[in-house]
Enzyme design. Sequence first.
Site, PDB file in Angstrom:
ATOM      1  N   ASN A 102      37.798  40.622  45.225  1.00 21.87           N
ATOM      2  CA  ASN A 102      37.722  40.762  43.767  1.00 21.87           C
ATOM      3  C   ASN A 102      39.077  41.174  43.190  1.00 21.87           C
ATOM      4  OD1 ASN A 102      34.764  40.640  44.082  1.00 21.87           O
ATOM      5  ND2 ASN A 102      35.090  42.656  44.989  1.00 21.87           N
ATOM      6  N   HIS A 134      44.552  36.963  49.382  1.00 17.45           N
ATOM      7  CA  HIS A 134      43.747  36.170  48.450  1.00 17.45           C
ATOM      8  C   HIS A 134      44.227  36.325  47.006  1.00 17.45           C
ATOM      9  CE1 HIS A 134      40.583  34.088  50.512  1.00 17.45           C
ATOM     10  NE2 HIS A 134      39.958  35.149  50.981  1.00 17.45           N
ATOM     11  N   GLY A 188      32.471  40.825  55.591  1.00 20.64           N
ATOM     12  CA  GLY A 188      33.494  41.798  55.975  1.00 20.64           C
ATOM     13  C   GLY A 188      34.110  42.500  54.780  1.00 20.64           C
ATOM     14  N   ALA A 189      34.520  41.718  53.794  1.00 23.96           N
ATOM     15  CA  ALA A 189      35.172  42.290  52.615  1.00 23.96           C
ATOM     16  C   ALA A 189      35.299  41.215  51.548  1.00 23.96           C
ATOM     17  CB  ALA A 189      36.559  42.824  52.973  1.00 23.96           C
ATOM     18  N   MET A 190      35.670  41.649  50.345  1.00 28.40           N
ATOM     19  CA  MET A 190      35.709  40.714  49.220  1.00 28.40           C
ATOM     20  C   MET A 190      36.935  40.954  48.348  1.00 28.40           C
ATOM     21  SD  MET A 190      34.304  38.232  47.733  1.00 28.40           S
ATOM     22  CE  MET A 190      35.083  37.494  46.294  1.00 28.40           C
ATOM     23  N   GLU A 192      39.994  29.919  51.873  1.00 31.40           N
ATOM     24  CA  GLU A 192      39.720  30.632  53.120  1.00 31.40           C
ATOM     25  C   GLU A 192      40.583  30.152  54.287  1.00 31.40           C
ATOM     26  OE1 GLU A 192      38.459  33.303  52.930  1.00 31.40           O
ATOM     27  OE2 GLU A 192      37.177  33.271  51.164  1.00 31.40           O
ATOM     28  N   GLU A 234      42.317  40.020  52.499  1.00 32.13           N
ATOM     29  CA  GLU A 234      41.846  40.190  51.112  1.00 32.13           C
ATOM     30  C   GLU A 234      43.028  40.311  50.165  1.00 32.13           C
ATOM     31  OE1 GLU A 234      38.879  39.454  50.984  1.00 32.13           O
ATOM     32  OE2 GLU A 234      38.384  39.857  53.076  1.00 32.13           O
TER      33      GLU A 234
HETATM   34  N1  PHE Z   1      35.615  35.826  50.307  1.00 35.46           N
HETATM   35  C1  PHE Z   1      35.422  36.819  51.326  1.00 35.46           C
HETATM   36  C2  PHE Z   1      36.610  36.693  52.262  1.00 35.46           C
HETATM   37  O1  PHE Z   1      36.734  35.820  53.040  1.00 35.46           O
HETATM   38  C3  PHE Z   1      34.181  36.672  52.110  1.00 35.46           C
HETATM   39  C4  PHE Z   1      32.903  36.864  51.358  1.00 35.46           C
HETATM   40  C5  PHE Z   1      32.133  35.783  51.007  1.00 35.46           C
HETATM   41  C6  PHE Z   1      32.472  38.124  51.030  1.00 35.46           C
HETATM   42  C7  PHE Z   1      30.947  35.934  50.325  1.00 35.46           C
HETATM   43  C8  PHE Z   1      31.290  38.287  50.368  1.00 35.46           C
HETATM   44  C9  PHE Z   1      30.516  37.203  50.033  1.00 35.46           C
HETATM   45  O2  PHE Z   1      37.535  37.376  52.184  1.00 35.46           O
HETATM   46 ZN    ZN Z   2      38.653  35.135  52.587  1.00 31.48          ZN
END
Ligand code: PHE
Ligand code: ZN
Length: 858
Positions: free
Chosen positions: A259, A295, A255-257, A314, A292
């Site tokens: 970073n 996070h 879905g999204a990341m 998560e 996101e």
């Molecule tokens: N860490 C991301 C999230 O839950 C999910 C994700 C995992 C995206 C692996 C890309 C690759 O917000």
């Molecule tokens: Zn996440």
Amino acid sequence: MRTSQPQTIYLSDYKVPAYLVDTVDLRFELFEDGARVHSTLELRRNPESDEVSAPLELDGDSLTLESVALDGAQLAAGDYEDRGDQLVVRSVPEQFTLTVVTWIEPQNNTRLEGLYKSSGMFCTQCEAEGFRCITFFPDRPDVMARFRTRSNGNDVERGELENGRHFVTWEDPFPKPCYLFALVAGDLVEKRDTFTTCSARDIDLRMYVEPRNAEKCDHAMDSLKRSMRWDEEVYGREYDLDIFMIVAVDDFNMGAMENKGLNIFNSSCVLASQETATDLAFQRIEAIVAHEYFHNWSGNRVTCRDWFQLSLKEGFTVFRDSQFSADMGSPTVKRIEDVTLLRTAQFAEDGGPMAHPVRPASYMEISNFYTLTIYEKGAEVVRMIHTLLGPDLFRKGSDLYFERHDGQAVTTDDFVKAMEDASGRDLRQFRLWYEQAGTPVLNVSDDYDADKGVYRLTIEQSIPDTPGQTNKKPQHIPFALGLLGQDGQPLPLKLGAGEADAPTERGLELTEATHSFEFHGIESRPVPSLLRHFSAPVRVRYAWSREQLLFLMSHDPDGFNRWDAGQRLAVDVIQSLVGAPDDAEIEPRLVEAYRKLISDTELDQALVAKMLQLPSEAYLAIHRARDAVLRHLAGALKAELIACYQRHQGGGPYEVTPEAIARRSLRNTALAWLLMIDDQEGRELAVSQLSAADNMTDRMGALRALVNSGFESDRQQALDEFYDRFKDDPQVVEQWFSVQAASDQAGQLPDIQRLLEHPAFDWKNPNKIRSVVGAFAGQNLAAFHNPDGSGYEFLADQVCRLDDSNPQIAARLVTPLTRWRKFAPSYSARMKSALERIRDKSGLSRDVYEVVHKSLAD
Ligand code: PHE
Ligand code: ZN
């Protein structure tokens, strides 16, 4: 590509890294036919490691090594070893600089891990182990370094490349694990906004999207600002950099990341406009943007020590985003949505061959562990801590966690410890929620002693065996309940005979295999309202009578349990009809209960909209009986449905508010029901709604109703016109694919084959694959489970085909087949043989290998 049998990685083998990286300097040269990556690492031996003479081992994947230099001197061939998945340098000093040059081919990267190209732009995805596809590096989250990045002779980390191309990364002042590294370069337009934090710092907010999507950013930007404010107010978390960027890319596995400073989103999880996105999409986008963003603290400032701890970030972050969504809309409705997902999909996972604890003890491929158990059950576990501690102590606990572990890579145990230390509560037994897989079952029985006025509830818990785990210990379960008197009033819950001022709801705590609770001063047999708000992720078994369920449906003060009673009643009625003749009578009280609901204008309409949704097929796995009940209800309630439709028509200009969403949802549910029985009036309503709609929710509502109806020519015309209008918008085309693939009217196997050959279908785009193959196998149960096994063979074919290009997506698609043991013999034998065919494919990826082998294991 796999060369030998995949290895299993164990949590118990964890060792601290032998080397630490202080800084990473990356320079990218991006070309049409590849990219050269110059990486300069400042390394030193880890004083905490007892491996004092360990060689330096860096992870790599699909890299072409061009050169290695140590402290500025090029290494000769004999001084290092390139093992493909590892670069080993045997003798290194205590502290040194290593420069590694690698060549990679983003344009050929179909796995979408590392650096790849998506509609002409370069972008990266490094979680969980994608950074090793960019350069050799200790690719593990407990190695945290400062990153600095440049590209094609351009010295700035974000700014203009030649002819308006943007290049963005973040030169991050905070040390971070490499899975949070990101880079994007492409022809993008920039959308700007600002946010002023609680300490009056101005944050520059930017979104980068392809020019055609410039008008689809507002909702995400507003969601971002709401998230930033909420995290300050509810968790006391302020943003820590002076810029926050969001990029939309079309090809993305997830879905999204999150970073650091540069979140990358799947276009479908961030872009929205009234014309192109449904209410559901608007809500999803708000939740994912929040997720996101959150996070940044729960994940980035405090990160995971190793990937077994994935739920640390998560589970906690899903819990946070669900609190946020509840605060932005209706808490009851949000709870219903979360529980629906948990009970339909996570419970199935927890009862299947891939069942694993919230903190797994082993894995082969970590990408397979981005699961509903890690995310959703993990969030439920955090929610239970919140319930046990109460909001104030929970906040104290989260403050302590962030303060104590800021800048560290830690474990779920550290999280629980902070909660314990801040609250003084003993969570030792509670930790079993992280260690034991499987959904606990609570068997509840009761008896009432009229003479003494005592009502006794007995609750027994048991946890089913799961792969590798038997004889589980009882868990610590918060169990919220109430009792209702015959007049529907909540009764005071006196646990002792003399208790005064007893509350009408209690949060009991179960810790033993069996508990009995006695409630005193009860004048007549009460109706129990069990596990209110779904206070724990468990199955409750109690011998409800239909009488009691109807009673709870209209009297329970807990909205969640009202809904739940309706679901249980519907399940009971549907199940009693399995195998019954077509003209079997359908519980008249169910019809009356729904009649009352549809006409109820007093009750929160959002809750009514939810209550009118029958339990999904995936939950029931009984297609025909559910269909029969639905048709019967629609037939019996036709007049009410049309009245409901008309009552909720119009209502002024389009708005995305809970009230407006509920209105649209009710209207479209009424329409869907009417078309289930091929009602002529319904058909006319749908056709005119489709042509008059000024938003995607109504347009899609009408389209879906027609697609699922027997009005074949209307269906085809509606689909064609819809496609013509939206063919240039990939996010809408995805919806167009999935509405067909998920429909047993429009999504039989030959139709699915045609969709795969459609010019808009693209094997390289995960969203397209999910919207056709995923929707077919996951939602179109009638067609997928064709008794001749053709659905299974079809899925096996697609998995094999994708295994070479995108193993992560291939492994996810296998899921419906992994449930083969739950089906009747003729089905399960065919599902099993489809799995075996996948197993026997040559060069199977580690991802698919793990899922298939675990599914077939005895
Ligand atoms: N860490 C991301 C999230 O839950 C999910 C994700 C995992 C995206 C692996 C890309 C690759 O917000
Ligand atoms: Zn996440």
